[in-house]
Design a protein around this motif. Structure first.
Motif, short mmCIF file in Angstrom:
data_model
loop_
_atom_site.label_atom_id
_atom_site.label_comp_id
_atom_site.label_asym_id
_atom_site.label_seq_id
_atom_site.Cartn_x
_atom_site.Cartn_y
_atom_site.Cartn_z
N SER A 30 -9.98 49.81 -74.19
CA SER A 30 -8.78 48.86 -74.02
C SER A 30 -9.57 47.64 -73.91
N PHE A 31 -10.25 47.84 -73.37
CA PHE A 31 -10.92 46.46 -71.61
C PHE A 31 -12.13 46.22 -72.63
N TYR A 32 -11.90 46.11 -74.01
CA TYR A 32 -13.11 45.91 -75.10
C TYR A 32 -12.79 44.41 -76.51
N PRO A 33 -13.05 43.74 -76.27
CA PRO A 33 -12.66 42.68 -77.83
C PRO A 33 -13.15 44.13 -78.86
N MET A 34 -12.55 43.80 -79.67
CA MET A 34 -12.38 44.59 -81.04
C MET A 34 -12.60 43.61 -82.07
N ALA A 35 -12.87 43.77 -83.10
CA ALA A 35 -12.96 43.15 -84.19
C ALA A 35 -12.78 44.36 -85.51
N TRP A 36 -12.93 43.28 -87.20
CA TRP A 36 -12.57 44.14 -88.12
C TRP A 36 -13.41 42.87 -88.64
N LEU A 47 -16.86 38.56 -90.68
CA LEU A 47 -16.09 39.23 -89.28
C LEU A 47 -14.76 38.71 -89.75
N VAL A 48 -13.83 39.23 -89.75
CA VAL A 48 -12.96 38.90 -90.55
C VAL A 48 -11.88 39.07 -89.48
N ALA A 49 -11.69 39.40 -88.01
CA ALA A 49 -10.85 39.18 -87.15
C ALA A 49 -10.82 39.68 -85.89
N GLU A 50 -10.41 38.58 -84.98
CA GLU A 50 -10.86 39.64 -83.70
C GLU A 50 -10.46 40.24 -82.02
N ILE A 51 -10.23 40.18 -81.63
CA ILE A 51 -8.89 40.25 -80.62
C ILE A 51 -9.64 40.68 -79.19
N THR A 52 -9.12 39.95 -78.13
CA THR A 52 -9.58 40.34 -77.01
C THR A 52 -9.15 41.08 -76.67
N ASN A 56 -5.93 37.74 -77.20
CA ASN A 56 -6.22 36.65 -78.28
C ASN A 56 -7.50 36.90 -79.05
N THR A 57 -6.83 36.11 -80.19
CA THR A 57 -7.41 36.31 -81.46
C THR A 57 -7.86 35.57 -82.55
N ASN A 58 -8.33 35.54 -82.96
CA ASN A 58 -9.32 34.41 -84.15
C ASN A 58 -9.74 35.50 -84.73
N TYR A 59 -9.11 34.09 -86.11
CA TYR A 59 -9.44 34.55 -87.53
C TYR A 59 -10.79 34.11 -88.77
N ALA A 60 -11.64 34.84 -89.33
CA ALA A 60 -11.99 34.22 -90.68
C ALA A 60 -11.30 33.11 -91.12
N ASP A 61 -11.70 31.75 -91.44
CA ASP A 61 -10.82 30.76 -92.62
C ASP A 61 -10.34 31.37 -93.29
N SER A 62 -11.18 32.14 -94.20
CA SER A 62 -10.55 33.17 -95.30
C SER A 62 -9.26 33.45 -95.41
N VAL A 63 -9.06 34.13 -93.81
CA VAL A 63 -8.03 34.94 -93.75
C VAL A 63 -7.33 34.59 -93.21
N LYS A 64 -7.41 33.78 -92.62
CA LYS A 64 -5.87 33.11 -91.36
C LYS A 64 -4.59 32.71 -92.45
N GLY A 65 -3.95 33.51 -91.22
CA GLY A 65 -2.39 33.08 -92.75
C GLY A 65 -1.78 34.01 -92.96
#
Length: 114
Positions: A30-36, A47-52, A56-65
């Motif tokens: 729960s307390f850690y940022p995780m990613a696919w 890296l494909v996607a990450e979540i804090t 909060n989330t962030n995505y690789a440009d190739s999968v954004k949207g």
């Protein structure tokens, strides 16, 4: 020690959808940022996607949207909703902390093909 088990992959046609899950055991994530992440055999894992921990989330440009990462801390699970899949999304998908800290699971294979 955290064990990570990915599931939900499969064969899907271009334009289709899949929802991947990553179940963690051995420790609360729960307390850690995780990613696919994903990896095509013979290529570097990316890296494909990450979540804090706060969502909060962030995505690789190739999968954004197209892809959405989420987390459900109650069952200690990370999700990846993948829509509008393309053949270039074909890969093994893994979850881990961001940056990677734990041993990698076996991943789940996603194949996008007609």
């Amino acid at each position: 020690q955290v064990q990570l088990v990915e599931s939900g992959g499969g064969l899907v046609q271009p334009g289709g959808s899949l929802r991947l899950s990553c179940a963690a055991s051995g420790r609360l994530i729960s307390f850690y940022p995780m990613a696919w992440y994903r990896q095509v055999p013979g290529k570097v894992r990316e890296l494909v996607a990450e979540i804090t921990s706060t969502g909060n989330t962030n995505y690789a440009d190739s999968v954004k949207g197209r892809f959405t990462i989420s987390r459900d801390n109650a069952p200690n699970t990370i999700w990846l909703q993948m829509n509008s899949l393309k053949p270039e999304d074909t890969a093994f998908y893994f979850c881990n902390q961001r940056p990677p800290l734990h041993s990698w699971g076996q991943g789940t294979q996603v194949t996008v093909s007609s």
